[in-house]
Design a protein around this motif. Structure first.
Motif, mmCIF file in Angstrom:
data_model
loop_
_atom_site.group_PDB
_atom_site.id
_atom_site.type_symbol
_atom_site.label_atom_id
_atom_site.label_comp_id
_atom_site.label_asym_id
_atom_site.label_seq_id
_atom_site.Cartn_x
_atom_site.Cartn_y
_atom_site.Cartn_z
ATOM 1 N N SER A 51 -2.710 0.002 -3.763
ATOM 2 C CA SER A 51 -3.587 1.045 -4.292
ATOM 3 C C SER A 51 -4.139 0.635 -5.655
ATOM 4 O O SER A 51 -3.640 -0.299 -6.292
ATOM 5 N N TRP A 52 -5.142 1.386 -6.121
ATOM 6 C CA TRP A 52 -5.789 1.011 -7.374
ATOM 7 C C TRP A 52 -4.848 1.089 -8.562
ATOM 8 O O TRP A 52 -5.001 0.344 -9.523
ATOM 9 N N THR A 53 -3.841 1.956 -8.494
ATOM 10 C CA THR A 53 -2.863 2.056 -9.575
ATOM 11 C C THR A 53 -1.760 1.014 -9.452
ATOM 12 O O THR A 53 -1.029 0.757 -10.404
ATOM 13 N N GLY A 54 -1.631 0.453 -8.277
ATOM 14 C CA GLY A 54 -0.516 -0.444 -8.017
ATOM 15 C C GLY A 54 0.739 0.276 -7.559
ATOM 16 O O GLY A 54 1.744 -0.365 -7.249
ATOM 17 N N GLY A 55 0.663 1.587 -7.467
ATOM 18 C CA GLY A 55 1.851 2.357 -7.155
ATOM 19 C C GLY A 55 2.199 2.433 -5.679
ATOM 20 O O GLY A 55 3.322 2.796 -5.326
ATOM 21 N N THR A 56 1.247 2.096 -4.826
ATOM 22 C CA THR A 56 1.480 2.135 -3.384
ATOM 23 C C THR A 56 1.106 0.796 -2.778
ATOM 24 O O THR A 56 0.060 0.236 -3.103
ATOM 25 N N THR A 57 1.972 0.285 -1.926
ATOM 26 C CA THR A 57 1.725 -0.983 -1.255
ATOM 27 C C THR A 57 2.009 -0.845 0.243
ATOM 28 O O THR A 57 2.715 0.070 0.676
#
Length: 123
Positions: A51-57
């Motif tokens: 995700s754009w935040t890096g919080g979801t992969t």
């Protein structure tokens, strides 16, 4: 818009590589990103997304537990750490950007694509 993938190469089975994808020409930090790969004679397939935040992969089952995707929004760069590589991981790896508000696993959702970097894993 430019996505420049790098870091591919020749590695023995069991080894590691880290791919990078440098983005420019758009607001990298606002876009979800993905890695795809295409092996000789096969269709391009989803490997991992973030995700754009890096919080979801998300990961393809074939790479779960061996690959790790990450991003550095300050550097406009996407990464793919690949460990315990297998000969079947041999492919051209592509980074891509999507405006989908979830981690898309199908390539038609991705708007921008890098040129690809070749990963070859020898047995």
């Amino acid at each position: 818009v430019q996505l420049q993938a790098s870091g591919g190469g020749l590695v023995q089975a069991g080894g590691s590589l880290r791919l990078s994808c440098a983005a420019s020409g758009y607001t990298f930090s606002s876009w979800n990103m993905g890695w795809f790969r295409q092996a000789p004679g096969k269709e391009r397939e989803f490997v991992s997304g973030i995700s754009w935040t890096g919080g979801t992969t998300d990961y393809a089952d074939s790479v779960k537990g061996r690959f790790a995707i990450s991003r550095d929004n300050a550097k406009n760069t996407l990464y793919l750490q690949m460990n315990s590589l297998k000969p079947e991981d041999t492919a051209i790896y592509y980074c891509a950007a999507t405006r989908a508000n979830y981690i898309a696993t199908t390539q038609h959702w991705y708007l921008y694509w890098g040129q690809g970097t070749l990963v070859t894993v020898s047995s």
